[in-house]
Write a protein that holds these residues in place. Sequence first.
Motif, PDB file in Angstrom:
ATOM      1  N   PRO A 125      45.951  33.246  42.252  1.00 34.27           N
ATOM      2  CA  PRO A 125      46.044  33.659  40.844  1.00 34.27           C
ATOM      3  C   PRO A 125      45.241  34.906  40.514  1.00 34.27           C
ATOM      4  CG  PRO A 125      44.606  31.763  41.076  1.00 34.27           C
ATOM      5  CD  PRO A 125      45.234  31.979  42.418  1.00 34.27           C
ATOM      6  N   SER A 126      44.267  35.252  41.344  1.00 32.85           N
ATOM      7  CA  SER A 126      43.443  36.424  41.087  1.00 32.85           C
ATOM      8  C   SER A 126      44.025  37.691  41.712  1.00 32.85           C
ATOM      9  CB  SER A 126      42.019  36.200  41.616  1.00 32.85           C
ATOM     10  OG  SER A 126      41.232  37.356  41.452  1.00 32.85           O
ATOM     11  N   THR A 127      44.449  37.595  42.959  1.00 34.29           N
ATOM     12  CA  THR A 127      44.927  38.782  43.684  1.00 34.29           C
ATOM     13  C   THR A 127      46.441  38.890  43.734  1.00 34.29           C
ATOM     14  OG1 THR A 127      44.937  37.613  45.812  1.00 34.29           O
ATOM     15  CG2 THR A 127      42.873  38.658  45.125  1.00 34.29           C
ATOM     16  N   VAL A 155      48.937  27.727  37.808  1.00 36.93           N
ATOM     17  CA  VAL A 155      50.136  27.710  36.973  1.00 36.93           C
ATOM     18  C   VAL A 155      50.134  28.870  35.982  1.00 36.93           C
ATOM     19  CG1 VAL A 155      51.346  26.372  35.198  1.00 36.93           C
ATOM     20  CG2 VAL A 155      50.489  25.231  37.235  1.00 36.93           C
ATOM     21  N   LEU A 156      48.947  29.305  35.576  1.00 36.72           N
ATOM     22  CA  LEU A 156      48.821  30.346  34.551  1.00 36.72           C
ATOM     23  C   LEU A 156      49.684  31.588  34.794  1.00 36.72           C
ATOM     24  CD1 LEU A 156      45.116  30.606  33.274  1.00 36.72           C
ATOM     25  CD2 LEU A 156      47.199  30.622  31.911  1.00 36.72           C
ATOM     26  N   PRO A 157      49.661  32.184  35.995  1.00 30.17           N
ATOM     27  CA  PRO A 157      50.462  33.402  36.202  1.00 30.17           C
ATOM     28  C   PRO A 157      51.948  33.213  35.922  1.00 30.17           C
ATOM     29  CG  PRO A 157      48.898  33.117  37.992  1.00 30.17           C
ATOM     30  CD  PRO A 157      48.865  31.857  37.189  1.00 30.17           C
ATOM     31  N   SER A 160      36.197  34.193  36.857  1.00 34.78           N
ATOM     32  CA  SER A 160      37.134  35.300  37.051  1.00 34.78           C
ATOM     33  C   SER A 160      37.710  35.354  38.456  1.00 34.78           C
ATOM     34  CB  SER A 160      36.450  36.637  36.733  1.00 34.78           C
ATOM     35  OG  SER A 160      36.130  36.730  35.356  1.00 34.78           O
ATOM     36  N   GLU A 161      37.113  34.633  39.391  1.00 35.29           N
ATOM     37  CA  GLU A 161      37.665  34.589  40.743  1.00 35.29           C
ATOM     38  C   GLU A 161      38.995  33.849  40.789  1.00 35.29           C
ATOM     39  OE1 GLU A 161      34.794  33.001  43.404  1.00 35.29           O
ATOM     40  OE2 GLU A 161      33.365  34.642  43.106  1.00 35.29           O
ATOM     41  N   ASP A 165      43.410  41.438  34.142  1.00 37.45           N
ATOM     42  CA  ASP A 165      43.636  41.541  32.692  1.00 37.45           C
ATOM     43  C   ASP A 165      43.102  40.309  31.966  1.00 37.45           C
ATOM     44  OD1 ASP A 165      44.856  43.970  33.042  1.00 37.45           O
ATOM     45  OD2 ASP A 165      46.890  43.140  33.118  1.00 37.45           O
ATOM     46  N   LEU A 166      43.333  39.142  32.539  1.00 38.25           N
ATOM     47  CA  LEU A 166      42.870  37.906  31.897  1.00 38.25           C
ATOM     48  C   LEU A 166      41.349  37.818  31.920  1.00 38.25           C
ATOM     49  CD1 LEU A 166      44.423  35.654  30.543  1.00 38.25           C
ATOM     50  CD2 LEU A 166      44.233  34.311  32.630  1.00 38.25           C
ATOM     51  N   SER A 167      40.734  38.308  32.985  1.00 39.64           N
ATOM     52  CA  SER A 167      39.279  38.325  33.067  1.00 39.64           C
ATOM     53  C   SER A 167      38.686  39.244  32.004  1.00 39.64           C
ATOM     54  CB  SER A 167      38.838  38.790  34.461  1.00 39.64           C
ATOM     55  OG  SER A 167      37.441  38.956  34.516  1.00 39.64           O
TER      56      SER A 167
END
Length: 307
Positions: A43-45, A97-99, A214-215, A220-222
């Motif tokens: 979800p981060s990268t 799931v967020l992305p 944030s990891e 953008d969400l961070s």
Amino acid sequence: MATKKKRSPSTGTDTWVVISADSAISTSKKDSRDPVIVRLKNPSTGLVSLYMFAGGDTRVFEMKAFKEDHHSWFIGQTVHRDGRLLYVTPVDPLYLVLPYLIKAEKEGKFQPVQQMVMDEDFPACTRLLNCLGEHASLAHIAEEKEVGNQKFHRYSQEKTMEWLKKKVDKTVKVLKNSNISVGGGVKSTTYIRVKKESDVSDEEYLRYAHGLISEYLSEDLSRDLLKHLQLPDVSSPKKVEPPNKKRKLSDKPVEAAEDYTQFNGRDFARKPPKKLTAVQKSLAKVDRTGMKTMSCFFSPKPKTEGK
């Protein structure tokens, strides 16, 4: 004539050394299936990473690795070249799931979650739907409508920010109760506290917790979460990110490549110490008190003034 005992051949990556939570390997009478390792989108990268489903796909775990150069494992009578130590820890499925919900929100309409959480590149993402129980309810990050017996959802930025803020607040509480040093009071190279705990501000705790959360978030969400926490943006990443010592241990997911367990170990490269020759070692033991260096005999003599 006695024959030499042959050494057992080393194996490849068919065996790993893993530290995991009990919930990752425990089974129940209702479901005795073994844990399954799958590829999912980080979800981060946005890249491929390895995750593990357990408990009949009701729990999901992330896989992280600790690796240093020239490490291997002796297991039984064999040597395993893959010297990595893998950590399997639970992760909230809502992060994964967020992305998909954010991407589907661009259409601006309510949709069934089964229709949003779909990915041709990562077909195993549908397993995440089985993990959305009471504690990982979509109500934390999405609006909900029910038509007949079917539920429809749409991503909510406001709900997501409040949910992430609670995550940050819980992390801050754990950091304080565990007496973990954060912020500028920590030397990143040695992880030693140089400030008293009373000198650490609430902002430093918030920034540290924000860095940890944030990891699991996109860039953008961070950034949006930073604004929601009412923390001013800073140019130096050292004030936001946890110390390098902590990052060295395990802060990156296991990226799935051809070997299925690739891990970036550039940060662990070290130069070997320079070895002294036998002559240099013997010279180092000589008492040099009162001795002059060789350059003294070749330096120009000082001029004397004529009478």
